[in-house]
Design an enzyme around this catalytic site. Sequence first.
Site, mmCIF file in Angstrom:
data_model
loop_
_atom_site.group_PDB
_atom_site.id
_atom_site.type_symbol
_atom_site.label_atom_id
_atom_site.label_comp_id
_atom_site.label_asym_id
_atom_site.label_seq_id
_atom_site.Cartn_x
_atom_site.Cartn_y
_atom_site.Cartn_z
ATOM 1 N N ASP A 19 0.790 -1.220 -0.003
ATOM 2 C CA ASP A 19 -0.112 0.002 0.039
ATOM 3 C C ASP A 19 0.970 1.366 -0.065
ATOM 4 O O ASP A 19 1.996 1.089 -0.478
ATOM 5 C CB ASP A 19 -0.772 0.025 1.147
ATOM 6 C CG ASP A 19 -2.283 0.706 0.906
ATOM 7 O OD1 ASP A 19 -2.472 1.801 1.161
ATOM 8 O OD2 ASP A 19 -3.204 -0.074 0.460
ATOM 9 N N ASP A 20 0.261 2.291 0.533
ATOM 10 C CA ASP A 20 0.811 3.494 0.575
ATOM 11 C C ASP A 20 2.321 3.629 1.256
ATOM 12 O O ASP A 20 2.533 2.873 2.209
ATOM 13 C CB ASP A 20 -0.062 4.371 1.292
ATOM 14 C CG ASP A 20 0.290 6.037 0.847
ATOM 15 O OD1 ASP A 20 1.281 6.279 0.260
ATOM 16 O OD2 ASP A 20 -0.592 6.872 1.403
ATOM 17 N N LYS B 122 -3.723 -1.103 -7.051
ATOM 18 C CA LYS B 122 -4.741 -0.543 -6.157
ATOM 19 C C LYS B 122 -4.649 0.955 -6.507
ATOM 20 O O LYS B 122 -3.696 1.515 -6.193
ATOM 21 C CB LYS B 122 -4.687 -0.744 -4.507
ATOM 22 C CG LYS B 122 -5.610 0.058 -3.715
ATOM 23 C CD LYS B 122 -5.312 -0.469 -2.327
ATOM 24 C CE LYS B 122 -6.214 0.538 -1.592
ATOM 25 N NZ LYS B 122 -5.864 0.227 0.154
ATOM 26 N N TRP B 123 -5.926 1.379 -7.179
ATOM 27 C CA TRP B 123 -5.784 2.998 -7.772
ATOM 28 C C TRP B 123 -6.682 3.513 -6.706
ATOM 29 O O TRP B 123 -7.911 3.491 -6.683
ATOM 30 C CB TRP B 123 -6.378 2.823 -9.175
ATOM 31 C CG TRP B 123 -6.730 4.183 -9.699
ATOM 32 C CD1 TRP B 123 -7.237 5.445 -9.237
ATOM 33 C CD2 TRP B 123 -6.176 4.542 -11.163
ATOM 34 N NE1 TRP B 123 -7.197 6.390 -10.052
ATOM 35 C CE2 TRP B 123 -6.599 5.876 -11.289
ATOM 36 C CE3 TRP B 123 -5.390 3.794 -11.993
ATOM 37 C CZ2 TRP B 123 -6.190 6.495 -12.511
ATOM 38 C CZ3 TRP B 123 -5.220 4.444 -13.432
ATOM 39 C CH2 TRP B 123 -5.529 5.890 -13.411
ATOM 40 N N ASP B 124 -6.048 4.884 -6.092
ATOM 41 C CA ASP B 124 -6.539 5.232 -5.034
ATOM 42 C C ASP B 124 -6.751 6.607 -5.287
ATOM 43 O O ASP B 124 -6.179 7.166 -6.264
ATOM 44 C CB ASP B 124 -5.739 5.191 -3.526
ATOM 45 C CG ASP B 124 -6.760 5.374 -2.486
ATOM 46 O OD1 ASP B 124 -7.730 5.783 -2.354
ATOM 47 O OD2 ASP B 124 -5.964 4.888 -1.220
ATOM 48 N N MET B 125 -7.786 7.223 -4.668
ATOM 49 C CA MET B 125 -8.040 8.877 -4.787
ATOM 50 C C MET B 125 -8.652 9.646 -3.656
ATOM 51 O O MET B 125 -9.938 9.013 -3.308
ATOM 52 C CB MET B 125 -9.380 8.771 -5.983
ATOM 53 C CG MET B 125 -9.338 10.139 -6.777
ATOM 54 S SD MET B 125 -10.666 11.027 -6.088
ATOM 55 C CE MET B 125 -10.514 12.199 -7.449
ATOM 56 N N CYS C 89 -10.315 2.360 -5.525
ATOM 57 C CA CYS C 89 -10.596 2.876 -4.160
ATOM 58 C C CYS C 89 -10.566 4.622 -4.068
ATOM 59 O O CYS C 89 -9.756 5.214 -4.601
ATOM 60 C CB CYS C 89 -9.411 2.568 -3.412
ATOM 61 S SG CYS C 89 -9.227 2.984 -1.743
ATOM 62 N N ASP D 10 -13.236 2.353 4.161
ATOM 63 C CA ASP D 10 -11.847 2.398 4.876
ATOM 64 C C ASP D 10 -12.331 1.801 6.332
ATOM 65 O O ASP D 10 -11.569 1.433 7.124
ATOM 66 C CB ASP D 10 -11.400 3.857 5.050
ATOM 67 C CG ASP D 10 -10.525 4.054 3.894
ATOM 68 O OD1 ASP D 10 -10.114 3.334 3.307
ATOM 69 O OD2 ASP D 10 -10.117 5.209 3.728
HETATM 70 C C1 GLA Z 1 -6.732 5.384 1.637
HETATM 71 C C2 GLA Z 1 -7.323 4.124 1.297
HETATM 72 C C3 GLA Z 1 -6.668 3.073 2.336
HETATM 73 C C4 GLA Z 1 -5.291 3.287 1.919
HETATM 74 C C5 GLA Z 1 -4.996 4.740 2.445
HETATM 75 C C6 GLA Z 1 -3.435 4.946 2.034
HETATM 76 O O1 GLA Z 1 -7.560 5.973 2.803
HETATM 77 O O2 GLA Z 1 -8.646 4.016 1.433
HETATM 78 O O3 GLA Z 1 -7.171 1.706 2.127
HETATM 79 O O4 GLA Z 1 -4.632 2.930 0.788
HETATM 80 O O5 GLA Z 1 -5.488 5.722 1.509
HETATM 81 O O6 GLA Z 1 -2.946 6.285 2.400
#
Ligand code: GLA
Length: 725
Positions: free
Chosen positions: A366-367, A476-479, A526, A548
């Site tokens: 993840d991040d 996992k493409w987040d925003m 996401c 989340d």
């Molecule tokens: C968002 C996503 C989480 C995680 C964090 C990382 O909040 O929903 O699942 O990936 O970012 O910063």
Amino acid sequence: MSIIHNNGCFKLDTKNTTYSFQITKFGFLMHTHYGAKISDVDLAHVYPLARNRSFINAPAEDTEMVLNINDVPQEYSAFGIGDFRTTALRVRHNDGSRAADLRYQSFEIIKGAAKPEALPGATENGEEGIETLKITLKDTATELYVNMYYTVYEKCDVITRFNEIVNKCDTPVFVEKAASLQLDLFHREYDLVQFEGRWAQERHMKRSALSSGTQGFVSRKGTSSHQHSPFFCLCEKDTNEKAGGVYGFHLVYSGNHRTEVEVAQFDNPRVLMGINDEGFAWKLENADKFTTPQVLMTYSASGFGKMSNSFHAFIRNHIFRPKWKNVRRPLLINNWEATYFDFDQQKLIDLASTASKLGIELLVMDDGWFGHREDDKTSLGDWTPYKKRLPNGLKPLAEGINATGLKFGIWMEPEMISEDSELYRAHPDWVLSIPGRGRSLGRNQYVLDLVNDEVREYVFGAISDVLSSANIEYLKWDMNRYLTEVYSATLSADRQGEAYHRYVLAVYDILDRIITKFPNLLIEHCSGGGGRFDTGMLYYSPQIWTSDDTDAVERIDIQYGTSFGFPVTSMGSHVSAVPNHQTGRVTSMDMRANVAFSGTFGYELDINKLTNEEREMIKAQTAFYKEHYNLINFGDYYRLAHNDTFSAWSFVSGDKKEVLVFYVQKEGGPNGSDVFVKLDGIDPGACYKDAQTGEALYGNTLKNVGLCVPITQGERKTMCKYLKV
Ligand code: GLA
């Protein structure tokens, strides 16, 4: 044949429903029916056009005033000529006037499905016999046209719609509003069912009676939003899971949206759904067209259960890309709640190596792996590995993960930029912002101006480079913020009203190119959890992180609400640690798994910190999920009970021979009475066997008496039963 045309009357039939409209006086297109199947093609005898009413507004040529524009149920109405209800189309002509008088011009029946250009939408995906009806309307005074596309998916009981607004005038036309759906209904005895929420509490079901005036919901956030899903139902007063009429509507779109239900003066509701027209104006030069997003519609005469199952099957078969249609996806572990920003290569490999012994198949990093990302204040936009955590880059990490037997996935937030980044220092002008105004921060970050081609190319290139640099099989493409100061320096002043929609089109364009270039890549979408959970995104990524909030009790309501419109196989759902990081609540391992099983299923906790006993439980859970993968992901889904105290749901195989029932109690408490969960969708004549106890249970007993769940004092009870004929 699913589309019938007879003497100006059009009838669209699915297995159980009919949608119909016909040309009426002066070429207006009159809506006549949507609901359970009927035989009549011409319904003129049902609807009296001329009513003895005062304050009638007749079209210009109707000197005898027989047609009241404000009264006729229309297929696609326009602002400015006497339909005083909320209208689907509003245009501004070059002379400043705002009116369009749309009359029927032509029709065409096309083989196969129609999908809006450059937008996500349903496709045939190998199914034969699908037909599309194209209707063209024309403005009486100008060369402005509306093409309406209706595709009939007979087997699924779904009809899709979208429209094109075409300007053939010599001068520009501004489209200020163009709904994807208009549906004029004939009485107001309906409830509006919407799915509202907020971050960590998305898509809670809310049901309210229609009242006169306008009700509905919008997003102005640039995304479909945590607050209002672009999905809703209209149901009859007494509709429940098993009985009663209910319409369901999805907007296949991931940006600003608007749903309006206006109950007009004669108790006739008009339903509109489409792009939110606030801040929207699209300039059409001569020969240009504007294409609306698509709407999916279904109708069930037998309650919410049937409506949901129609949409579930439809999304799996016609929205998901063929690559992910009815395919098993890997069971994953994500390191976010396990490590947050505190990880390095070794820690991830250790996690993967334990995970591989427990039946887990993919590790998602993840991040925190890029730039110098110590926290959420830096480095978005700099998609190069953070030396401190990954000294040798992504390749050796991916190899290390693969060596444990797991696939490797990665997190990115491609649409964003941190002020503290090389990218921002080089291109401060690449941010969505208005010259002369401050730039609003959301989670310490700005949004990239994807309307700018140069920025879009950079983002595509950055994702592409990351994905090509190692064996990465999952993204996992987040925003993680909403859009503000939506203005692009690349657009002229008269086109700034296009910026919101152009942003969404740019996201779709990048996604499209990524899945074309990396056809085997699995994308999980996401947006701070479920802030962009919509059928638009499901076209590119068959799973979305539902919320989340990973707390099992909170998830019951979130997944319950989400299940009304979206298949279980699209809902990202993980077992996390206790006390839960969002709520502090402690729930049993069984309960966490029983809730997470009804989704893509995975883990999001440090499995190296668990006891051996807990690890053994995980092993059993992954084996259980794999064994029942098809039943959970492709079986029929039934909501059996849902209230403040408990929730129960089940999966039934197509041949009704297998049933998986889940029950979870939200809180423990004193006293309480035994609960009887009555099963649905099963074969009443069959005899099922409880896989655990070997007990034989008759289908009609399970249906009419139910399974008894004895309440135990103080305990939060949970149950999972597998029954097989
Ligand atoms: C968002 C996503 C989480 C995680 C964090 C990382 O909040 O929903 O699942 O990936 O970012 O910063």
